[in-house]
Design a protein around this motif. Structure first.
Motif, PDB file in Angstrom:
ATOM      1  N   GLN A  70       0.835  -1.202   0.000  1.00 37.78           N
ATOM      2  CA  GLN A  70       0.000   0.000   0.000  1.00 37.78           C
ATOM      3  C   GLN A  70       0.871   1.254   0.000  1.00 37.78           C
ATOM      4  OE1 GLN A  70      -2.723  -0.265   3.306  1.00 37.78           O
ATOM      5  NE2 GLN A  70      -4.132  -1.576   2.166  1.00 37.78           N
ATOM      6  N   PRO A  71       0.334   2.360  -0.504  1.00 39.01           N
ATOM      7  CA  PRO A  71       1.085   3.630  -0.434  1.00 39.01           C
ATOM      8  C   PRO A  71       1.506   3.933   0.998  1.00 39.01           C
ATOM      9  CG  PRO A  71      -0.802   3.865  -1.875  1.00 39.01           C
ATOM     10  CD  PRO A  71      -0.932   2.512  -1.239  1.00 39.01           C
TER      11      PRO A  71
ATOM     12  N   GLY B  85       3.873   2.298   2.436  1.00 37.14           N
ATOM     13  CA  GLY B  85       4.473   1.084   2.973  1.00 37.14           C
ATOM     14  C   GLY B  85       5.923   0.901   2.569  1.00 37.14           C
TER      15      GLY B  85
ATOM     16  N   VAL C 154       2.688  -0.614  -6.060  1.00 35.51           N
ATOM     17  CA  VAL C 154       2.241   0.193  -4.932  1.00 35.51           C
ATOM     18  C   VAL C 154       0.829   0.659  -5.238  1.00 35.51           C
ATOM     19  CG1 VAL C 154       2.727   2.141  -3.427  1.00 35.51           C
ATOM     20  CG2 VAL C 154       4.620   0.947  -4.576  1.00 35.51           C
ATOM     21  N   SER C 155      -0.124   0.127  -4.489  1.00 38.34           N
ATOM     22  CA  SER C 155      -1.526   0.413  -4.784  1.00 38.34           C
ATOM     23  C   SER C 155      -2.368   0.137  -3.552  1.00 38.34           C
ATOM     24  CB  SER C 155      -2.010  -0.448  -5.945  1.00 38.34           C
ATOM     25  OG  SER C 155      -3.390  -0.262  -6.168  1.00 38.34           O
ATOM     26  N   SER C 156      -3.438   0.933  -3.419  1.00 37.04           N
ATOM     27  CA  SER C 156      -4.378   0.692  -2.328  1.00 37.04           C
ATOM     28  C   SER C 156      -5.512  -0.208  -2.785  1.00 37.04           C
ATOM     29  CB  SER C 156      -4.928   2.016  -1.790  1.00 37.04           C
ATOM     30  OG  SER C 156      -5.499   2.771  -2.845  1.00 37.04           O
TER      31      SER C 156
END
Length: 132
Positions: free
Chosen positions: A13-14, A16, A130-132
């Motif tokens: 996640q962003p 992280g 990188v993604s939610s």
């Protein structure tokens, strides 16, 4: 011959963190530099960071300074085998890419300049998303 094997990629996640590893072998580590590059579809490969294995000096692209740290553990390395790490903190969606390990030892088909070095030996890459 020169071998580079990356591991440690994944989905985060962003904000992280991830730690990538590059297992290097087949050359005298202290004579060369080992780097991390990254590439997204439609864009040129971009140098992220490198470490000069002889003296431990490091170099970072402006886009990752203060967030990424490259390192190696000389106590664990041998003359011809070792591991280089890329600790990535405060990851953002724009960090999404395939990350490649490279060295200026050897080389055959594809070369890329980064800092003071010309890198020509590459690993197969590891995906970082990188993604939610």
């Amino acid at each position: 011959q020169v071998q580079l094997v990356e591991s440690g990629g994944g989905l985060v996640q962003p904000g992280g963190s991830l730690r990538l590893s590059c297992a290097a072998s087949g050359f005298t580590l202290s004579y060369y530099a080992i780097a991390w590059f990254r590439q997204t579809p439609g864009k040129e490969r971009e140098g992220v960071s490198y470490i000069n294995m002889g003296d431990g000096s490091t170099y970072y692209a402006n886009s990752v300074k203060g967030r990424f740290t490259i390192s190696t553990n000389n106590a664990e390395n041998t003359v011809h085998e070792g591991t280089v790490y890329l600790q990535m903190n405060s990851l953002q969606p724009e960090d999404t890419a395939i990350y490649f390990c490279a060295t200026n030892a050897g080389g055959a088909t594809y070369y890329d300049t980064f800092g003071d070095h010309l890198f020509g030996s590459w690993g197969q890459g590891t995906q970082v998303t990188v993604s939610s």
